[in-house]
Design an enzyme around this catalytic site. Structure first.
Site, short mmCIF file in Angstrom:
data_model
loop_
_atom_site.label_atom_id
_atom_site.label_comp_id
_atom_site.label_asym_id
_atom_site.label_seq_id
_atom_site.Cartn_x
_atom_site.Cartn_y
_atom_site.Cartn_z
CD GLU A 50 -2.80 1.26 2.39
OE1 GLU A 50 -2.78 0.36 3.25
OE2 GLU A 50 -3.53 2.26 2.45
NE ARG A 275 3.94 -8.04 11.25
CZ ARG A 275 3.54 -7.12 10.36
NH1 ARG A 275 2.52 -7.37 9.58
NH2 ARG A 275 4.12 -5.96 10.29
CE LYS A 285 3.04 0.10 4.91
NZ LYS A 285 2.31 -0.02 3.67
P1 ATP Z 1 2.61 -2.28 8.05
O1 ATP Z 1 1.94 -3.04 9.14
O2 ATP Z 1 4.04 -1.98 8.33
O3 ATP Z 1 1.85 -1.07 7.60
P2 ATP Z 1 1.41 -3.60 5.92
O4 ATP Z 1 1.23 -5.05 5.91
O5 ATP Z 1 0.22 -2.77 6.20
O6 ATP Z 1 2.62 -3.28 6.84
P3 ATP Z 1 1.56 -3.38 3.10
O7 ATP Z 1 2.06 -2.28 2.25
O8 ATP Z 1 0.12 -3.67 3.09
O9 ATP Z 1 2.03 -3.06 4.57
O10 ATP Z 1 2.40 -4.69 2.85
C1 ATP Z 1 2.77 -5.17 1.60
C2 ATP Z 1 3.14 -6.62 1.73
O11 ATP Z 1 4.23 -6.79 2.63
C3 ATP Z 1 1.99 -7.44 2.29
O12 ATP Z 1 1.87 -8.61 1.55
C4 ATP Z 1 2.39 -7.71 3.71
O13 ATP Z 1 1.85 -8.91 4.16
C5 ATP Z 1 3.92 -7.75 3.61
N1 ATP Z 1 4.52 -7.39 4.89
C6 ATP Z 1 4.31 -6.28 5.61
N2 ATP Z 1 4.99 -6.32 6.78
C7 ATP Z 1 5.67 -7.49 6.78
C8 ATP Z 1 6.55 -8.13 7.70
N3 ATP Z 1 6.89 -7.56 8.86
N4 ATP Z 1 7.05 -9.34 7.38
C9 ATP Z 1 6.74 -9.92 6.20
N5 ATP Z 1 5.91 -9.38 5.30
C10 ATP Z 1 5.37 -8.18 5.57
MG MG Z 2 -1.52 -3.24 4.77
#
Ligand code: ATP
Ligand code: MG
Length: 570
Positions: A50, A275, A285
């Site tokens: 995102e 994760r 983020k």
């Molecule tokens: P955050 O919680 O930091 O905002 P998010 O999952 O909302 O992370 P996205 O931009 O939606 O951020 O994530 C893009 C991809 O990266 C998704 O498939 C998510 O599952 C993966 N991802 C995010 N954080 C991690 C992590 N700590 N370990 C592994 N994969 C991750």
């Molecule tokens: Mg997300």
């Protein structure tokens, strides 16, 4: 949290060959699917960020997994921006995300997609569901709807609008799209089962009114699909075979499957993995944005940040991150990985790649009183003992050099093998010197140290058989370049930030940055370009920062040489 679990369930080598490989559970699934010819016998993954912030080390793990699988199994990996929240998203983030993925060394070719490109199709899917009696418009507020959702142990209550005629829902939905209704007055909900034990299936909201400009579609839309309605359908539109996401989405999988079944679209399948959590680090983020906006760090790319742009500026290499991801592996259960393993990975990589140079962080002057005044000689210095091809360079030597303040003690203990009154050490690549005295300033600090050198002990030509216990780094005083050196430590002082109860910002390490403004470095460093990496002998790995000026290099310490990971695990 089980530390060892996440650290031992490993051995995937993204895109790299290894002799005997243990497949992780996702690779096992992929190999089985490919062997059975499932979905045409191809692998097609995607990385779906995102664009609401910069990527962090957790995303790097997901990137290595998705792109790495595509490389390994001859498949493809799309880059898809999951941009369905217009208020939070921005093209600045889109650009940084692309830069970071490229820097890691992955390529999505021409497959750069946006969920927002599918808004028309998604709208079509929604109307299809309404016509099929599988979705309805609810006129109540978010609070009312949420109150009737029930709890995991108590079933929800049907909305009074649940059985409104499809015609009516369709009309309102069109009016919503045309901007005729205010935010919060109507939502579109899937009609599934208000008594389902799976909360996500209790008539989830799939469209809401948001009178917000979108970073790509501008003001074309004032209704936007929810994550659940956009993500899976986008996977289907792109014929994604394996949709890999983190464990928190496991409870969304039944809904993911329900949409595919009801819409009769490409049967993408979701699989969840743990994760990445890292000790002494936050990977969220939202929290990272808090640090940026509250000026706790200098920006998203502050070298202390666990963002990809931050650790790149800090001096982490793409290989060190890929190797780290590979060592951490892919697990089915959440754990916390040791940040020392990440630090170990970059040392391992830079040990092979980084040339050695001389520099002094906190200098004091050493005067070699029996060395001819006005004379300068050039000495041979080895660039990298780990790399024969790295060659040698010449460094100047003369009567006055700088040494590290900590390398001299007025009254050294017995086990101190560096310099003190009457003691002898070798100056690296140069001569053996013996301390004959020192001078203090009014504040009682050592200002200068005096030595005599033995001309017969020149490095490489020394036949005296003299042995000394210590070798010191130094920089010749006339040609030395003044530099600012930024020493970074971990941004947080608490190991497991997932289990704290108070504000995570209370756990910031007040000593995460120490700036050394008087540092002196050998002349070659003054000519290095931004991004050049090297080892200051005995002190760690460093990189030239973009804050450097023509006259003064600014240098970030990537990592010290002390390898706690190897010590514990080697
Ligand atoms: P955050 O919680 O930091 O905002 P998010 O999952 O909302 O992370 P996205 O931009 O939606 O951020 O994530 C893009 C991809 O990266 C998704 O498939 C998510 O599952 C993966 N991802 C995010 N954080 C991690 C992590 N700590 N370990 C592994 N994969 C991750
Ligand atoms: Mg997300």
């Amino acid at each position: 949290m089980n530390k060892s679990a996440s650290l031992t369930t490993l051995t995937i080598n993204y895109g790299m060959s290894s002799e005997k490989e243990t497949l992780n559970f996702i690779e096992q699934m992929v190999e089985k699917d490919l062997a059975e010819g499932k979905k045409g016998g191809v692998l097609h993954t995607r990385f779906p960020p995102e664009p609401n912030g910069y990527l962090h080390i957790g995303h790097a793990k997901s990137i290595c997994l998705n792109f790495g699988l595509a490389e390994k199994y001859n498949g493809q990996c799309n880059l898809r921006f999951d941009d369905t929240n217009p208020e939070k998203e921005d093209t600045e983030y889109v650009d940084s995300i692309k830069e970071d993925i490229k820097w890691l060394g992955y390529d999505w070719a021409d497959r750069e997609y946006y969920a927002s490109d599918y808004f028309d199709q998604l709208y079509g899917f929604a109307t299809q569901l309404i016509k099929d009696g599988k979705a309805y418009i609810d006129d109540r507020t978010a609070e009312e709807i949420s109150k009737d959702r029930g709890t995991p142990t108590r079933p929800g209550v049907d909305s009074p609008y649940r059985d409104r005629p499809a015609e009516e829902s369709l009309t309102i939905f069109e009016e919503m799209k045309a901007g005729k209704h205010d935010e919060g007055t109507h939502v579109l909900r899937a009609k599934i089962d208000m008594a389902s034990p799976i909360m996500q299936l209790r008539d989830p909201v799939i469209y809401r009114i948001k009178k917000a400009s979108h970073h790509r579609t501008g003001d074309k839309w004032c209704i936007y699909p929810t994550y659940d309605f956009a993500h899976g359908q986008s996977d289907s539109i792109e014929n994604i075979t394996h949709s890999l996401c983190t464990l928190e989405f496991a409870s969304h999988r039944p809904l993911y499957d329900w949409f595919i079944k009801e819409l009769g679209i490409f049967p993408s399948e979701q699989t969840e993995f743990a994760r990445l959590n890292l000790s002494y680090t936050v990977v969220s983020k939202r929290k990272l944005r808090e640090l940026v906006e509250g000026n706790f760090v200098s920006g998203w790319d502050d070298p202390r940040m666990p963002t990809i742009s931050g650790i790149r500026r800090r001096g982490y290499t793409p290989d060190s991150i890929k190797n780290f991801a590979s060592k951490v592996g892919v697990a089915k259960r959440d754990g916390i990985s040791d940040v020392a393993l990440l630090e170990h990975s970059v040392r391992e990589d830079l040990n092979k790649k980084a040339n050695r140079v001389l520099g002094v962080l906190d200098p004091i002057k050493l005067v070699i009183t029996n060395y001819p005044e006005g004379q300068t000689e050039q000495l041979d210095a080895v660039n990298n003992p780990e790399d024969e091809n790295a060659g040698k360079r010449q460094i100047p030597f003369s009567r006055e050099v700088y040494i590290e303040r900590g390398d001299f003690m007025e009254e050294p203990p017995r086990k101190f093998f560096r310099l003190g009154p009457d003691r002898e050490v070798r100056l690296k690549y140069a001569y053996i010197v013996k301390c004959t005295g020192f001078k203090k300033n009014d504040a009682g600090e050592i200002e200068e140290v005096y030595c005599e050198y033995d001309p017969a002990t020149k490095s490489g030509q020394d036949n005296t058989g003299k042995k000394v216990k210590g070798t010191l780094g130094w920089v010749e005083a006339n040609n030395a370049v003044n530099a600012e050196i930024r020493l970074y430590d971990r941004l947080f002082k608490t190991e497991d930030l997932n289990t704290i109860e108070d504000d995570f910002k209370n756990h910031l390490n007040p000593e995460s940055l120490t700036t050394m403004t008087n540092a002196m470095v050998e002349p070659s460093v003054g000519k290095m370009e931004v991004g050049t990496q090297f080892q200051f002998e005995r002190m760690g790995y460093f990189i030239i920062d973009r804050d450097s000026s023509d006259t003064k290099p600014v240098i970030n310490r990537t990592v010290t040489l002390r390898d706690n990971w190897a010590k514990k695990n080697g």
